[in-house]
Scaffold this motif. Structure first.
Motif, short mmCIF file in Angstrom:
data_model
loop_
_atom_site.label_atom_id
_atom_site.label_comp_id
_atom_site.label_asym_id
_atom_site.label_seq_id
_atom_site.Cartn_x
_atom_site.Cartn_y
_atom_site.Cartn_z
N ALA A 1 10.24 6.18 -9.57
CA ALA A 1 10.24 7.00 -10.79
C ALA A 1 11.35 8.04 -10.74
CB ALA A 1 8.88 7.68 -10.97
N ALA A 2 11.56 8.63 -9.56
CA ALA A 2 12.62 9.64 -9.42
C ALA A 2 13.99 9.01 -9.61
CB ALA A 2 12.52 10.31 -8.06
N ARG A 3 14.19 7.81 -9.08
CA ARG A 3 15.47 7.12 -9.24
C ARG A 3 15.70 6.79 -10.72
NH1 ARG A 3 17.66 4.14 -4.82
NH2 ARG A 3 17.19 5.26 -2.89
N ALA A 4 14.65 6.34 -11.39
CA ALA A 4 14.77 6.01 -12.82
C ALA A 4 15.19 7.25 -13.61
CB ALA A 4 13.44 5.47 -13.36
N ARG A 5 14.55 8.37 -13.34
CA ARG A 5 14.88 9.60 -14.06
C ARG A 5 16.32 10.03 -13.77
NH1 ARG A 5 11.49 12.92 -16.66
NH2 ARG A 5 9.72 11.78 -15.78
N ALA A 6 16.74 9.90 -12.51
CA ALA A 6 18.09 10.30 -12.14
C ALA A 6 19.15 9.43 -12.82
CB ALA A 6 18.26 10.25 -10.62
N ARG B 1 0.83 -1.20 0.00
CA ARG B 1 0.00 0.00 0.00
C ARG B 1 0.87 1.25 0.00
NH1 ARG B 1 -5.54 -1.10 2.29
NH2 ARG B 1 -5.67 -3.35 2.32
N ARG B 2 2.12 1.13 0.42
CA ARG B 2 3.02 2.28 0.39
C ARG B 2 3.26 2.75 -1.02
NH1 ARG B 2 8.43 1.36 3.46
NH2 ARG B 2 8.68 3.49 2.72
N MET B 3 3.07 1.87 -2.01
CA MET B 3 3.34 2.21 -3.40
C MET B 3 2.11 2.83 -4.04
SD MET B 3 5.51 -1.12 -4.49
CE MET B 3 5.81 -0.52 -6.14
N ALA B 4 1.50 3.79 -3.37
CA ALA B 4 0.30 4.43 -3.89
C ALA B 4 0.67 5.57 -4.83
CB ALA B 4 -0.53 4.97 -2.72
N PHE B 5 -0.26 5.88 -5.76
CA PHE B 5 -0.02 6.98 -6.67
C PHE B 5 -0.14 8.29 -5.91
CE2 PHE B 5 -1.85 4.04 -10.03
CZ PHE B 5 -0.60 3.65 -10.42
N ASP B 6 0.67 9.24 -6.28
CA ASP B 6 0.66 10.55 -5.64
C ASP B 6 0.74 11.59 -6.74
OD1 ASP B 6 1.00 12.85 -4.25
OD2 ASP B 6 2.76 12.18 -3.11
N GLY B 7 -0.41 12.09 -7.18
CA GLY B 7 -0.45 13.04 -8.28
C GLY B 7 0.33 14.29 -8.00
N ALA B 8 0.46 14.68 -6.75
CA ALA B 8 1.18 15.90 -6.42
C ALA B 8 2.64 15.81 -6.76
CB ALA B 8 1.01 16.22 -4.93
N ASN B 9 3.14 14.57 -6.88
CA ASN B 9 4.55 14.38 -7.19
C ASN B 9 4.76 14.08 -8.67
OD1 ASN B 9 6.25 14.30 -4.55
ND2 ASN B 9 4.34 13.25 -4.09
N GLY B 10 3.74 14.24 -9.49
CA GLY B 10 3.87 13.95 -10.91
C GLY B 10 4.88 14.86 -11.56
N LEU B 11 5.41 14.39 -12.72
CA LEU B 11 6.43 15.14 -13.43
C LEU B 11 5.91 15.60 -14.77
CD1 LEU B 11 9.45 12.84 -12.58
CD2 LEU B 11 8.93 15.06 -11.58
N SER B 12 4.61 15.95 -14.80
CA SER B 12 4.02 16.41 -16.05
C SER B 12 4.52 17.79 -16.37
CB SER B 12 2.49 16.43 -15.93
OG SER B 12 2.09 17.28 -14.89
N GLY B 13 4.43 18.15 -17.65
CA GLY B 13 4.82 19.48 -18.06
C GLY B 13 6.31 19.64 -18.27
#
Length: 253
Positions: free
Chosen positions: A133-138, A3-15
């Protein structure tokens, strides 16, 4: 636990734009044998704009890596058929595809082994999907991957280093090499860098047929042949006319 792996739209990297947009276009192979975990990781990466493909065992992961040449591999340690350490070692024999190890083993010796064999990063379960996702981008940013020498638009791949283009189709991905002329390859590569943009005939002429005396209508002939070759390989709906402007690679309709 997950459950810790929930989506968090506020942390999205859109735009994102520019270099970040190139990173977002990256293809990530998620090698994880637990379907629920693999689905959540893939769904979150896709939500952030990445493209994903999944493997449920080590042998499939190696086969997909060979067939698809992903920009990054997220690799679970404990997998059937071929374990993560063996997969990592084989990936390093093949080249330098960035790898992030995923494991429930929170031991320093395991982290050291991952780095020794050649992993680029190490994430311990349970983890937060935002962090993944942040680790992947880094890692992609450090590696310079995700759009540098490999361009991808839907099933179309353009390898700028080897000067090859191909189409990948099917549930069990199959690669179809495109028999392109030099001019057709140049046009495809040029349009793939900005697939949603509409290019005028003059732009394509200047970028892809430099120094020649070709007429703008010559571009139509090259694009018609390129479209036919894409369709023959299974990539339909690409190379579209934009009325009053020119041509676009991706179909936005």
């Amino acid at each position: 636990m997950w459950r810790r792996m929930a989506f968090d739209g506020a942390n999205g990297l859109s735009g994102v734009s520019g270099r970040e947009a190139e990173l977002t276009n990256a293809l990530i192979l998620v090698a994880e044998d637990e379907p629920e975990i693999a689905e959540v990781i893939a769904a979150y990466l896709e939500r952030e704009g990445f493209r994903t493909v999944r493997a449920a065992d080590g042998r499939t992961a190696l086969d997909l890596h060979l067939a698809l040449k992903p920009d990054l591999v997220m690799l679970d340690v404990q997998m059937p058929r071929v374990n993560g350490w063996e997969v990592l070692a084989e990936l390093r024999r093949r080249g330098d595809t960035p790898v992030i190890m995923l494991t429930a083993l929170d031991q320093d010796i395991d982290k050291l082994q991952a780095l020794r064999i050649g992993a680029d990063d190490y994430v311990v379960k349970p983890f937060n999907a935002v962090e993944v996702a942040a680790r992947a981008r880094a890692v992609l940013r450090r590696a310079g991957g995700g759009g540098g020498t490999m361009l991808r638009v839907g099933p179309i791949e353009v390898d700028l280093d080897s000067h090859l283009a191909s189409v990948i189709t099917g549930d069990e991905p199959e690669r179809h090499a495109l028999p392109l002329t030099l001019t057709e390859f140049r046009i495809l590569a040029h349009m793939a860098r900005a697939p949603k943009r509409a290019f005028s005939r003059g732009e394509l002429l200047d970028a892809c047929l430099p120094g020649g005396e070709a007429l703008e209508r010559t571009v139509d002939t090259h694009l018609s042949k390129l479209r036919r070759k894409l369709e023959d390989a299974g990539a339909t709906g690409f190379v579209n006319n934009v009325r009053g402007v020119g041509f676009r690679l991706a179909d936005l309709g």
